[in-house]
Design a protein around this motif. Structure first.
Motif, PDB file in Angstrom:
ATOM      1  N   UNK A  23       0.802  -1.224   0.000  1.00 20.79           N
ATOM      2  CA  UNK A  23       0.000   0.000   0.000  1.00 20.79           C
ATOM      3  C   UNK A  23       0.836   1.276   0.000  1.00 20.79           C
ATOM      4  N   UNK A  24       2.078   1.170   0.466  1.00 17.64           N
ATOM      5  CA  UNK A  24       2.959   2.327   0.492  1.00 17.64           C
ATOM      6  C   UNK A  24       3.969   2.325  -0.647  1.00 17.64           C
ATOM      7  N   UNK A  25       3.796   1.393  -1.584  1.00 21.35           N
ATOM      8  CA  UNK A  25       4.746   1.273  -2.690  1.00 21.35           C
ATOM      9  C   UNK A  25       4.714   2.487  -3.603  1.00 21.35           C
ATOM     10  N   UNK A  26       5.775   2.636  -4.365  1.00 26.89           N
ATOM     11  CA  UNK A  26       5.919   3.798  -5.251  1.00 26.89           C
ATOM     12  C   UNK A  26       5.478   3.507  -6.682  1.00 26.89           C
ATOM     13  N   UNK A  27       5.156   2.249  -6.972  1.00 28.69           N
ATOM     14  CA  UNK A  27       4.771   1.858  -8.327  1.00 28.69           C
ATOM     15  C   UNK A  27       3.269   1.547  -8.342  1.00 28.69           C
ATOM     16  N   UNK A  28       2.546   2.120  -9.288  1.00 25.76           N
ATOM     17  CA  UNK A  28       1.104   1.865  -9.432  1.00 25.76           C
ATOM     18  C   UNK A  28       0.870   1.108 -10.730  1.00 25.76           C
ATOM     19  N   UNK A  29       0.112   0.005 -10.655  1.00 32.09           N
ATOM     20  CA  UNK A  29      -0.213  -0.790 -11.829  1.00 32.09           C
ATOM     21  C   UNK A  29      -1.714  -1.075 -11.818  1.00 32.09           C
ATOM     22  N   UNK A  30      -2.256  -1.339 -13.010  1.00 36.30           N
ATOM     23  CA  UNK A  30      -3.651  -1.750 -13.099  1.00 36.30           C
ATOM     24  C   UNK A  30      -3.750  -3.234 -12.764  1.00 36.30           C
ATOM     25  N   UNK A  31      -4.942  -3.624 -12.295  1.00 33.58           N
ATOM     26  CA  UNK A  31      -5.137  -5.011 -11.900  1.00 33.58           C
ATOM     27  C   UNK A  31      -6.616  -5.345 -11.939  1.00 33.58           C
ATOM     28  N   UNK A  32      -6.939  -6.618 -11.707  1.00 32.93           N
ATOM     29  CA  UNK A  32      -8.333  -7.036 -11.629  1.00 32.93           C
ATOM     30  C   UNK A  32      -8.997  -6.425 -10.396  1.00 32.93           C
ATOM     31  N   UNK A  33     -10.313  -6.297 -10.470  1.00 27.91           N
ATOM     32  CA  UNK A  33     -11.034  -5.655  -9.369  1.00 27.91           C
ATOM     33  C   UNK A  33     -10.835  -6.372  -8.037  1.00 27.91           C
ATOM     34  N   UNK A  34     -10.726  -7.697  -8.072  1.00 28.25           N
ATOM     35  CA  UNK A  34     -10.605  -8.422  -6.799  1.00 28.25           C
ATOM     36  C   UNK A  34      -9.239  -8.236  -6.138  1.00 28.25           C
TER      37      UNK A  34
END
Length: 209
Positions: A23-34
């Motif tokens: 949750x505190x990571x610096x990288x954001x990626x898309x993912x499945x809703x679950x």
């Protein structure tokens, strides 16, 4: 700058430098809703850019914002929605409508002092639409071009309580059949029709069932 021609809502999560969910990571990626920690609303300009418009705690919250922007529910399909294209063409459409209204106004002048009633009604709706677009009018639709005054069985029984409901319906049907636009329908007209069909009202009427 080109307006967005499409929108997308994607679940997202943050990763640490090792690619592990954090949750505190610096990288954001898309993912499945679950697997999502939050949902991002993206605006697209085809072949030009994609822009994140906001992050939301649920897909429903992101869809509500989309609806506030476009005026319609999120389509759940990644495609350029015709409604969005119509939004972008609104300025051109209004300019064309304004020109058409001006031509209709000129044509109305050749139709006599009163003009053509149908054309006049259409021009009234156009003016109401322009007022709404300018923020000077109600958001309610233009008034209906038709009206209807309703008379009921209860109205007939109000003046002729001696009649049954079936007889009251017959009075209404007769009133419709014999309708005179110069007189209309009123209490006296209903009383006359009732008298014609079923005779005079008794001195002390009794309500039939």
């Amino acid at each position: 700058m080109k307006p967005f021609d499409n929108y997308e809502i994607s679940g997202c999560q943050r990763l640490d430098d090792a690619g592990t969910p954090d949750p505190n990571g610096s990288i954001t990626v898309t993912c499945d809703d679950d697997e999502a920690e939050f949902w991002t609303l993206y605006g697209h300009v085809q072949g030009v850019r994609v822009e994140a418009l906001g992050d939301y705690s649920s897909r429903e919250a992101a869809e509500e914002v989309y609806q506030c922007i476009t005026g319609q529910p999120f389509p759940n399909l990644y495609e350029s929605d015709p409604h969005i294209r119509r939004m972008h063409l609104a300025a051109e459409a209004f300019a064309l409508l304004e020109r058409a209204a001006s031509e209709l106004e000129i044509w109305q002048m050749s139709c006599g002092p009163e003009g053509d009633p149908d054309t006049q009604a259409i021009l009234g709706e156009i003016r109401h639409l322009f007022a709404r677009a300018a923020g000077d009018g109600s958001d309610e639709p233009a008034p209906s071009r038709d009206i209807a005054i309703t008379w009921s069985v209860e109205d007939v029984l109000e003046i002729r309580p001696d009649l049954s409901e079936v007889q009251a319906i017959q009075v209404l049907q007769w009133a419709k059949r014999k309708h005179d636009a110069t007189i209309g329908i009123n209490w006296e007209v209903l009383a006359c029709h009732a008298e014609f069909l079923f005779g005079d009202a008794p001195a002390t009427p009794l309500r039939l069932t």
